[in-house]
Write an enzyme that holds these catalytic residues in place. Structure first.
Site, PDB file in Angstrom:
ATOM      1  N   ASP A  16      76.398 -37.424   6.441  1.00 60.21           N
ATOM      2  CA  ASP A  16      76.587 -38.612   5.849  1.00 60.21           C
ATOM      3  C   ASP A  16      77.594 -38.746   4.841  1.00 60.21           C
ATOM      4  O   ASP A  16      78.257 -39.838   4.687  1.00 60.21           O
ATOM      5  CB  ASP A  16      75.132 -38.822   4.873  1.00 60.21           C
ATOM      6  CG  ASP A  16      73.896 -38.727   5.804  1.00 60.21           C
ATOM      7  OD1 ASP A  16      73.431 -37.722   6.343  1.00 60.21           O
ATOM      8  OD2 ASP A  16      73.219 -39.774   6.356  1.00 60.21           O
ATOM      9  N   ASN A  40      67.121 -36.557   5.269  1.00 60.17           N
ATOM     10  CA  ASN A  40      67.612 -35.200   5.018  1.00 60.17           C
ATOM     11  C   ASN A  40      67.019 -34.373   3.631  1.00 60.17           C
ATOM     12  O   ASN A  40      66.710 -33.302   3.745  1.00 60.17           O
ATOM     13  CB  ASN A  40      69.080 -35.127   4.859  1.00 60.17           C
ATOM     14  CG  ASN A  40      69.854 -35.339   6.101  1.00 60.17           C
ATOM     15  OD1 ASN A  40      69.212 -34.751   7.276  1.00 60.17           O
ATOM     16  ND2 ASN A  40      70.941 -35.911   6.015  1.00 60.17           N
ATOM     17  N   THR A 124      72.758 -44.395   9.145  1.00 63.15           N
ATOM     18  CA  THR A 124      73.051 -42.837   9.480  1.00 63.15           C
ATOM     19  C   THR A 124      72.054 -41.839   9.151  1.00 63.15           C
ATOM     20  O   THR A 124      71.943 -40.720   8.994  1.00 63.15           O
ATOM     21  CB  THR A 124      74.280 -42.067   9.017  1.00 63.15           C
ATOM     22  OG1 THR A 124      74.098 -42.262   7.354  1.00 63.15           O
ATOM     23  CG2 THR A 124      75.451 -43.109   9.460  1.00 63.15           C
ATOM     24  N   PHE A 165      66.385 -35.820  14.808  1.00 63.24           N
ATOM     25  CA  PHE A 165      65.646 -36.019  13.405  1.00 63.24           C
ATOM     26  C   PHE A 165      65.407 -37.774  12.840  1.00 63.24           C
ATOM     27  O   PHE A 165      64.520 -38.133  12.508  1.00 63.24           O
ATOM     28  CB  PHE A 165      66.530 -35.356  12.426  1.00 63.24           C
ATOM     29  CG  PHE A 165      66.105 -35.395  11.160  1.00 63.24           C
ATOM     30  CD1 PHE A 165      66.763 -36.030  10.027  1.00 63.24           C
ATOM     31  CD2 PHE A 165      65.036 -34.410  10.829  1.00 63.24           C
ATOM     32  CE1 PHE A 165      66.136 -35.925   8.951  1.00 63.24           C
ATOM     33  CE2 PHE A 165      64.595 -34.383   9.439  1.00 63.24           C
ATOM     34  CZ  PHE A 165      65.223 -35.112   8.472  1.00 63.24           C
ATOM     35  N   HIS A 238      77.919 -35.619  13.178  1.00 61.98           N
ATOM     36  CA  HIS A 238      76.937 -36.996  13.640  1.00 61.98           C
ATOM     37  C   HIS A 238      77.072 -38.319  13.263  1.00 61.98           C
ATOM     38  O   HIS A 238      77.744 -39.164  13.771  1.00 61.98           O
ATOM     39  CB  HIS A 238      75.483 -36.739  13.294  1.00 61.98           C
ATOM     40  CG  HIS A 238      74.770 -35.270  13.751  1.00 61.98           C
ATOM     41  ND1 HIS A 238      74.804 -34.807  15.243  1.00 61.98           N
ATOM     42  CD2 HIS A 238      74.426 -34.021  13.168  1.00 61.98           C
ATOM     43  CE1 HIS A 238      74.064 -33.728  15.290  1.00 61.98           C
ATOM     44  NE2 HIS A 238      74.130 -33.143  13.993  1.00 61.98           N
ATOM     45  N   ASP A 239      77.211 -38.326  11.882  1.00 58.57           N
ATOM     46  CA  ASP A 239      77.343 -39.663  11.039  1.00 58.57           C
ATOM     47  C   ASP A 239      78.464 -40.176  11.057  1.00 58.57           C
ATOM     48  O   ASP A 239      78.699 -41.296  11.235  1.00 58.57           O
ATOM     49  CB  ASP A 239      76.776 -39.306   9.677  1.00 58.57           C
ATOM     50  CG  ASP A 239      75.206 -39.145   9.918  1.00 58.57           C
ATOM     51  OD1 ASP A 239      74.808 -38.401   8.631  1.00 58.57           O
ATOM     52  OD2 ASP A 239      74.550 -39.344  10.844  1.00 58.57           O
TER      53      ASP A 239
HETATM   54  O1  RIB Z   1      69.895 -35.590  13.724  1.00 61.14           O
HETATM   55  C1  RIB Z   1      71.267 -35.509  13.071  1.00 61.14           C
HETATM   56  C2  RIB Z   1      70.882 -36.708  12.011  1.00 61.14           C
HETATM   57  O2  RIB Z   1      69.926 -36.194  11.084  1.00 61.14           O
HETATM   58  C3  RIB Z   1      72.102 -36.917  10.903  1.00 61.14           C
HETATM   59  O3  RIB Z   1      72.218 -38.117  10.624  1.00 61.14           O
HETATM   60  C4  RIB Z   1      71.774 -36.143   9.657  1.00 61.14           C
HETATM   61  O4  RIB Z   1      72.387 -36.383   8.547  1.00 61.14           O
HETATM   62  C5  RIB Z   1      70.271 -36.214   9.823  1.00 61.14           C
HETATM   63  O5  RIB Z   1      70.246 -37.607   9.032  1.00 61.14           O
HETATM   64 CA    CA Z   2      72.296 -38.735   8.358  1.00 67.38          CA
END
Ligand code: RIB
Ligand code: CA
Length: 309
Positions: A16, A40, A124, A165, A238-239
């Site tokens: 993030d 998180n 995110t 997640f 990811h973000d």
């Molecule tokens: O699965 C990955 C995601 O979950 C990402 O956004 C990471 O920061 C967590 O929030």
């Molecule tokens: Ca995230």
């Protein structure tokens, strides 16, 4: 070309934090507000982390705290990935930026309502804040250009075999967002697990001899530890990929498909169920990202780092 007004709703979190930096660095984006959600780590920690990262680069943007827990379920956090602070690794100075007196939901509703251009939301983290805003003020849907979210997976999950997640933490919120009728781009694990940053990229960041690039390298040094344990050759960004997809949509290849959220399955709760063959008869509602131009994405990361000292 006019800038794209965006609100980033996040749960910093290492990726993030990098997503925030990429957004702030882009001449294509106008970051109207940053809203924070528990995910998180607890809300207290994700808020503090957002304030620290934004203060580190001198950003002047409204930062508003949102939901401390999902709509219905207890909070799940990820200290094994992001550490006790939620941003373990670099030592960042205490934040100078103060949180907004307004809540995240108030900010999302107000900024969208008052914008003269349709706003793009970039969630995110878990979708609790976004879902709450849509429930409290459905009128804002008319002034939302698109929700480009990091979350979900057409194939396998990461927090369970079925679920990614962000969706798993608050599947009810995800259902509200995915069934809202607002255009959605789902930047899921199918592409983020191909958007890997490798040791040589981290070394390149350090070699830039820039304060912010070094901090990002230190974030990635910590973030890579979890992924190495699970056999990844690199760290999935990811973000930042969700942000990159707003800056340059062509960095992703998507298909417009029906997607629903599983909220009841014993082993499948949190799954983004993607109907590739139209067997359910449901109307397509999501642009699902399936391929990524990784080289272009990594180049965008380094271009963003050039923006900072
Ligand atoms: O699965 C990955 C995601 O979950 C990402 O956004 C990471 O920061 C967590 O929030
Ligand atoms: Ca995230």
């Amino acid at each position: 070309m006019s800038r794209i007004p965006v609100i980033i709703d996040c749960d910093p979190g290492h990726d993030d934090a990098i997503a925030l930096l990429m957004a702030l660095a882009s001449p294509r984006l106008d970051v109207r507000a940053v809203t924070v959600v528990a995910g998180n780590q607890t809300l207290e920690k994700t808020l503090n982390n957002a304030l620290k990262v934004l203060s580190f680069v001198g950003a002047e943007v409204e930062v508003a705290a949102g939901a401390a827990q999902p709509l219905v379920r207890p909070l799940t956090i990820a200290p094994e990935v992001h550490g006790e602070s939620g941003l373990d690794g670099p030592i960042l100075p205490p934040p100078t930026l103060k949180p907004s007196p307004r809540s995240a939901v108030e900010v999302i509703i107000d900024v969208v309502r008052k914008s003269d251009q349709k706003i793009t939301l970039i969630p995110t983290g878990p979708l609790t804040n976004v879902a709450a805003a849509l429930l409290l003020a459905p009128d804002i849907k008319a002034n939302i250009e698109r929700i480009t979210l990091m979350g979900g997976a057409a194939y396998v999950g990461n927090w369970t075999p079925s679920a990614e997640f962000n969706i798993l933490v608050d599947p009810e919120a995800a259902h509200i967002v995915f069934s809202s009728g607002v255009p959605i781009t789902m930047v899921g694990l199918d592409v983020t697990h191909k958007a890997l940053v490798y040791e040589e990229d981290i070394a390149r960041l350090k070699a830039m001899n820039r304060r912010v690039a070094r901090m990002v390298a230190e974030l990635l040094d910590f973030f890579s530890q979890f992924h190495k344990r699970f056999g990844f050759k690199g760290s999935p960004l990811h973000d930042p990929l969700a942000v990159a997809a707003v800056i340059e949509p062509q960095v992703l290849t998507t298909r417009h498909l029906p997607v629903v959220i599983e909220t009841k399955g014993e082993y499948t709760t949190g799954r983004t169920v993607v109907d590739f063959y139209g067997v359910t008869g449901m109307k397509p509602n999501v642009d699902v990202a399936l391929e990524v131009d990784r080289d272009r994405f990594i180049a965008m990361l380094f271009e963003a780092m050039e923006h900072f000292d």
